[in-house]
Design a protein around this motif. Structure first.
Motif, PDB file in Angstrom:
ATOM      1  N   VAL A   1       0.867  -1.183   0.000  1.00  0.00           N
ATOM      2  CA  VAL A   1       0.000   0.000   0.000  1.00  0.00           C
ATOM      3  C   VAL A   1       0.900   1.228   0.000  1.00  0.00           C
ATOM      4  O   VAL A   1       1.743   1.388   0.890  1.00  0.00           O
ATOM      5  N   ILE A   2       0.751   2.091  -1.011  1.00  0.00           N
ATOM      6  CA  ILE A   2       1.573   3.286  -1.142  1.00  0.00           C
ATOM      7  C   ILE A   2       0.759   4.495  -0.706  1.00  0.00           C
ATOM      8  O   ILE A   2      -0.328   4.748  -1.252  1.00  0.00           O
ATOM      9  N   TYR A   3       1.277   5.229   0.266  1.00  0.00           N
ATOM     10  CA  TYR A   3       0.657   6.474   0.727  1.00  0.00           C
ATOM     11  C   TYR A   3       1.502   7.630   0.213  1.00  0.00           C
ATOM     12  O   TYR A   3       2.690   7.725   0.532  1.00  0.00           O
ATOM     13  N   LEU A   4       0.903   8.481  -0.602  1.00  0.00           N
ATOM     14  CA  LEU A   4       1.618   9.596  -1.214  1.00  0.00           C
ATOM     15  C   LEU A   4       1.166  10.894  -0.550  1.00  0.00           C
ATOM     16  O   LEU A   4       0.012  11.303  -0.674  1.00  0.00           O
ATOM     17  N   VAL A   5       2.095  11.532   0.183  1.00  0.00           N
ATOM     18  CA  VAL A   5       1.777  12.703   1.007  1.00  0.00           C
ATOM     19  C   VAL A   5       2.307  13.963   0.331  1.00  0.00           C
ATOM     20  O   VAL A   5       3.517  14.093   0.085  1.00  0.00           O
ATOM     21  N   ALA A   6       1.407  14.915   0.034  1.00  0.00           N
ATOM     22  CA  ALA A   6       1.792  16.154  -0.638  1.00  0.00           C
ATOM     23  C   ALA A   6       0.640  17.151  -0.527  1.00  0.00           C
ATOM     24  O   ALA A   6      -0.482  16.779  -0.165  1.00  0.00           O
ATOM     25  N   PRO A   7       0.892  18.428  -0.862  1.00  0.00           N
ATOM     26  CA  PRO A   7      -0.197  19.415  -0.860  1.00  0.00           C
ATOM     27  C   PRO A   7      -1.321  19.016  -1.820  1.00  0.00           C
ATOM     28  O   PRO A   7      -1.073  18.477  -2.903  1.00  0.00           O
ATOM     29  N   GLY A   8      -2.555  19.313  -1.426  1.00  0.00           N
ATOM     30  CA  GLY A   8      -3.707  18.870  -2.185  1.00  0.00           C
ATOM     31  C   GLY A   8      -3.761  19.364  -3.618  1.00  0.00           C
ATOM     32  O   GLY A   8      -4.151  18.624  -4.522  1.00  0.00           O
ATOM     33  N   HIS A   9      -3.366  20.637  -3.859  1.00  0.00           N
ATOM     34  CA  HIS A   9      -3.467  21.179  -5.219  1.00  0.00           C
ATOM     35  C   HIS A   9      -2.471  20.506  -6.164  1.00  0.00           C
ATOM     36  O   HIS A   9      -2.712  20.415  -7.360  1.00  0.00           O
ATOM     37  N   VAL A  10      -1.346  20.006  -5.630  1.00  0.00           N
ATOM     38  CA  VAL A  10      -0.390  19.269  -6.461  1.00  0.00           C
ATOM     39  C   VAL A  10      -0.955  17.889  -6.791  1.00  0.00           C
ATOM     40  O   VAL A  10      -0.860  17.419  -7.929  1.00  0.00           O
ATOM     41  N   HIS A  11      -1.556  17.240  -5.796  1.00  0.00           N
ATOM     42  CA  HIS A  11      -2.236  15.966  -6.044  1.00  0.00           C
ATOM     43  C   HIS A  11      -3.261  16.105  -7.152  1.00  0.00           C
ATOM     44  O   HIS A  11      -3.349  15.269  -8.058  1.00  0.00           O
ATOM     45  N   GLU A  12      -4.065  17.156  -7.083  1.00  0.00           N
ATOM     46  CA  GLU A  12      -5.154  17.338  -8.040  1.00  0.00           C
ATOM     47  C   GLU A  12      -4.618  17.433  -9.465  1.00  0.00           C
ATOM     48  O   GLU A  12      -5.157  16.795 -10.386  1.00  0.00           O
ATOM     49  N   ARG A  13      -3.564  18.216  -9.651  1.00  0.00           N
ATOM     50  CA  ARG A  13      -2.972  18.352 -10.985  1.00  0.00           C
ATOM     51  C   ARG A  13      -2.371  17.027 -11.461  1.00  0.00           C
ATOM     52  O   ARG A  13      -2.610  16.592 -12.592  1.00  0.00           O
ATOM     53  N   ALA A  14      -1.598  16.399 -10.595  1.00  0.00           N
ATOM     54  CA  ALA A  14      -0.909  15.172 -10.979  1.00  0.00           C
ATOM     55  C   ALA A  14      -1.886  14.031 -11.254  1.00  0.00           C
ATOM     56  O   ALA A  14      -1.715  13.281 -12.225  1.00  0.00           O
ATOM     57  N   GLU A  15      -2.901  13.913 -10.422  1.00  0.00           N
ATOM     58  CA  GLU A  15      -3.840  12.808 -10.568  1.00  0.00           C
ATOM     59  C   GLU A  15      -4.577  12.875 -11.901  1.00  0.00           C
ATOM     60  O   GLU A  15      -4.769  11.853 -12.571  1.00  0.00           O
ATOM     61  N   ALA A  16      -4.969  14.070 -12.319  1.00  0.00           N
ATOM     62  CA  ALA A  16      -5.671  14.215 -13.594  1.00  0.00           C
ATOM     63  C   ALA A  16      -4.783  13.806 -14.763  1.00  0.00           C
ATOM     64  O   ALA A  16      -5.227  13.117 -15.693  1.00  0.00           O
TER      65      ALA A  16
END
Length: 346
Positions: A152-167
């Protein structure tokens, strides 16, 4: 933004950052004035735009390490991530010492977390099935590393960076290997509004099971020293005894690094840059055109300096909050039946 005043469960000397008493040595500098000050997240190093730019630059650096003559690793997703924040395709000749360090740190964290995830801790008869990657929201390790079944990989970072990367990564079809899971954890390193420990637990993280933590992006994104103190205090609360932590740290001496880690219950040391560089791309080995590996050019600026960015490995030598809760529960149960519990706990 909210004042940086992190609160943690108080056990074995791990601090509540809002208190002065009972702190590790590294936190004595955090005086009462923290309670009356504000950390401005909109500063040049910590603004939303800067976080995205820094994450994008780390992605761009990964695109440069796939050349046939001098490849460290391959990241098929990095180019689109870098382009999404308009990181220019700069000349390799413009490599700075910081860029060289980031490239080496990427390989160091890649190799270390993968090897540990495939290990068994014989003392606990457990595998390191929980991988926590902290700092870089555009990290693609979940998709490009062949994790063992059940990771299980937990990726911890600021939310707005997650949003850009995930898309972007969803559009590219990036997925974790079969039988593995990815959990993205939104965390503002400079804010006290959320607890990393609580966020991990809410996503299924278990503090009574072994984990391996990889840090990259903390240094280049300009996370403040106070935020770094709070981050390590939270990791100390979450990581089970004999969990492993590794990655990069901002500029400091070897002694300061070891003391900083020890103040939170981690036993570890510096991984000298020259030795790590020789392992992945020998400093004195020349490429076909007679020059040293291009990404190593700037790294020599840090080698031999008393204070410089550091790579490190460390082991958790305290128990986590969950482990302490289990211990206390057993003690209470033994007291209820008037048994001598001590010395019989495992």
């Amino acid at each position: 933004m909210a004042m940086l005043e992190c609160t943690f469960l108080h056990r074995q000397g791990v601090p509540r950052c809002s208190e002065l008493g009972g702190r590790p040595v590294a936190l004595h500098a955090l005086s009462n004035k923290i309670k009356n000050s504000r950390v401005l997240v909109k500063s040049s190093d910590n603004s939303d735009g800067t976080y995205l730019q820094k994450a994008g630059r780390l992605a761009w650096l990964r695109t440069l390490t796939t050349s046939p003559q001098d490849s460290l690793f391959s990241d098929a997703y990095a180019q689109d991530l870098a382009a999404s924040v308009h990181v220019a395709d700069e000349d390799q000749g413009s490599m700075t010492a910081s860029d060289s360090f980031d490239i080496l740190a990427s390989k160091f964290v890649d190799t270390s977390v993968y090897n540990i995830a495939n290990m068994v801790n014989v003392n606990r008869d457990q595998e390191y099935k929980q991988v926590v990657l902290v700092g870089d929201g555009m990290c693609t390790r979940f998709a490009r590393i062949p994790w063992p079944l059940g990771t299980v990989i937990y990726l911890v970072a600021p939310g707005h960076v997650h949003e850009r990367a995930e898309a972007i990564l969803r559009a590219q079809g990036a997925k974790v290997p079969p039988g593995c899971l990815l959990r993205r954890i939104d965390h503002d390193f400079e804010s006290s509004e959320t607890s990393l420990h609580d966020s991990l637990i809410s996503k299924g993280f278990r503090g009574d099971r072994l984990s391996v933590w990889g840090l990259q992006g903390i240094r280049s994104m300009g996370v403040s020293r106070r935020a770094l103190d709070c981050l390590f205090a939270e990791m100390a609360n979450a990581a089970a005894f004999e969990s492993l932590i590794l990655g990069e740290m901002p500029s400091m001496t070897v002694e300061d690094l070891e003391n900083f880690l020890a103040s939170f219950g981690f036993l570890g040391s510096d991984s000298p840059l020259e030795l790590v560089a020789k392992e992945y791309g020998p400093v004195h080995q020349s490429t076909a055109d007679g020059s040293a590996s291009w990404w190593l050019h700037g790294l020599s600026e840090y080698m031999g300096r008393e204070s410089s960015p550091r790579l490190f490995r460390a082991s958790q030598r305290r128990v986590s909050v969950e482990e302490m809760d289990t211990y206390n529960a057993h003690v209470a149960a033994a007291e209820e039946v008037d048994e001598d519990f001590f010395g019989n706990f495992s």
